[in-house]
Design an enzyme around this catalytic site. Structure first.
Site, mmCIF file in Angstrom:
data_model
loop_
_atom_site.group_PDB
_atom_site.id
_atom_site.type_symbol
_atom_site.label_atom_id
_atom_site.label_comp_id
_atom_site.label_asym_id
_atom_site.label_seq_id
_atom_site.Cartn_x
_atom_site.Cartn_y
_atom_site.Cartn_z
ATOM 1 N N THR A 134 0.716 -1.201 0.093
ATOM 2 C CA THR A 134 -0.076 0.089 -0.029
ATOM 3 C C THR A 134 0.986 1.289 -0.032
ATOM 4 O OG1 THR A 134 -1.556 1.269 1.441
ATOM 5 C CG2 THR A 134 -0.150 -0.320 2.503
ATOM 6 N N ASP A 135 0.333 2.352 -0.716
ATOM 7 C CA ASP A 135 0.890 3.714 -0.371
ATOM 8 C C ASP A 135 1.027 4.329 0.899
ATOM 9 O OD1 ASP A 135 -1.748 4.165 -0.139
ATOM 10 O OD2 ASP A 135 -1.714 5.917 -1.843
ATOM 11 N N GLU A 136 0.371 3.591 1.826
ATOM 12 C CA GLU A 136 0.341 4.176 3.342
ATOM 13 C C GLU A 136 1.667 3.728 3.996
ATOM 14 O OE1 GLU A 136 -3.213 3.813 5.636
ATOM 15 O OE2 GLU A 136 -4.378 3.322 3.954
ATOM 16 N N TYR A 159 -1.876 -0.170 10.869
ATOM 17 C CA TYR A 159 -1.731 -0.837 9.560
ATOM 18 C C TYR A 159 -0.848 -0.659 8.894
ATOM 19 C CZ TYR A 159 -3.176 -1.379 4.744
ATOM 20 O OH TYR A 159 -2.974 -1.621 3.355
ATOM 21 N N LYS A 163 2.282 -3.183 7.387
ATOM 22 C CA LYS A 163 2.465 -3.442 5.971
ATOM 23 C C LYS A 163 3.853 -3.156 5.678
ATOM 24 C CE LYS A 163 0.316 -4.602 2.968
ATOM 25 N NZ LYS A 163 0.209 -6.371 2.515
#
Length: 352
Positions: A134-136, A159, A163
């Site tokens: 993810t870009d998060e 989260y 990741k």
């Protein structure tokens, strides 16, 4: 037969990817999913009896099961979607995110490495482990700029941190052991089969019921929106032609604030449901207290993927959102079946 193990394949993006693989390749697909609240066989109903699809219920953290799948099906590639993925849930209960996203990915890497090491040289060269992220993991942007593959990691939620940890493990297994891995970091996905705790399907369900549409903070948080089928096409392209060890960012080139998303969605519902007693649906908007650590803006630079692998999104935000809203209107029964007592549209992620 070329065989792909798709973990988390009964979830939102994984399920769409299984549908794409069976429609566009001759490969066999072994689908592994734990069937937690967000993984549901309803997503795979149309392909459960497909002659090239094998469904297995199980956890990527189960060493014996995953190892047996590699042996029984002579897996040629892994695409790892299996993850706890909702930021709000990670605020309320981070332990499950560490267990699945970090420890589960570690186990999957180790089982893949053991299988890969037993193969002959040609089979080892052809093997792939594609990790979907993810870009998060990159943190929060200011008003300008975009995340590139070289952006330093700065996760701000449990989260995102889980990741980021799994991404680092995947990188390490390439540099230490030579396992031919690939990593994709995507922007916010939307489309069919998304569990109704996420922004777009949640707003659709609440608007249809005439319930308040909760918008965090001032609604100005910006995300780059990516239609799920475009994302799945990108993953398949990376799997087929990506360079082992490389990272590829996947974005929809569709930055919108949360408020813009809700306004566009409400206008579509007004058009598609003109007889609804809740028109205009924008009147249902309700601003609520922001969640802790809410990143202000994400934006993906997908130029590497476009330049090196000739991929580009086919949907604009407007066309993709129209497809999405229409799908949920046509599949109200799906939403009813996948929702259970684990989630009934309530606010999550309020822990401080």
């Amino acid at each position: 037969m070329y065989t792909v193990l798709v973990t988390g394949g009964a979830g939102f993006i994984g399920g769409n990817f299984v549908h794409l693989l069976l429609a566009q390749t001759p490969w066999r697909v072994v689908t592994l999913d734990k069937l937690t609240y967000a993984g549901n066989l309803e997503t795979l109903a149309a392909v459960l009896d497909h002659p090239r699809q094998v469904f297995v219920q199980g956890d990527i953290g189960d060493c014996a099961l995953v190892g047996q799948l590699f042996t029984d099906y002579e897996i040629n590639a892994v695409v790892n979607f299996a993850a706890e993925s909702h930021v709000d849930r990670s605020i309320d209960g981070p332990a499950e995110f560490i267990a699945t996203n970090v420890v589960g990915t570690f186990n999957l890497l180790e089982q893949a490495r053991a299988c890969w090491a037993r193969r002959d040289e040609a089979a080892r060269r052809a093997f792939r482990f594609l990790h979907v992220s993810t870009d998060e993991v990159y943190g929060s942007l200011g008003d300008t700029g975009r995340f590139t593959e070289a952006t330093p990691y700065a996760p701000n939620s449990p989260y995102a941190a889980s990741k980021a940890a799994s991404d680092h493990l995947v990188r390490a297994w390439f540099h230490t052991y030579g396992l031919p891995v690939l990593t994709t970091n995507c922007s916010n996905n939307y489309g069919p089969y998304q569990f109704p705790e996420k922004l777009i399907p949640l707003m659709i369900q609440k608007a249809r019921a005439g319930e308040p549409l909760p918008i965090y903070g001032d609604g100005a948080n910006v995300r780059d929106w990516l239609y799920v089928t475009d994302h799945c096409r990108a993953i398949l392209r990376v799997l087929q032609a990506g360079t082992p060890g490389e990272v590829y960012n996947v974005g929809g080139d569709s930055e919108r604030s949360n408020l813009q998303v809700v306004d566009t969605l409400c206008a579509l519902l007004d058009e598609l449901l003109p007889a609804s007693p809740h028109c205009p649906h924008a009147g249902l908007k309700s601003f609520v207290t922001d969640r802790p650590g809410h990143d202000r803006r994400y934006a993906i630079d997908a130029s590497k993927l476009q330049r090196e692998l000739d991929w580009a999104p086919q949907e604009t935000f407007e066309t993709g959102l129209r497809r999405t809203v229409q799908w949920y209107l046509d599949h109200d029964d799906w939403c009813g079946r996948v929702l259970d007592e684990s989630y009934r549209g309530e606010r999550l992620g309020t822990a401080s």
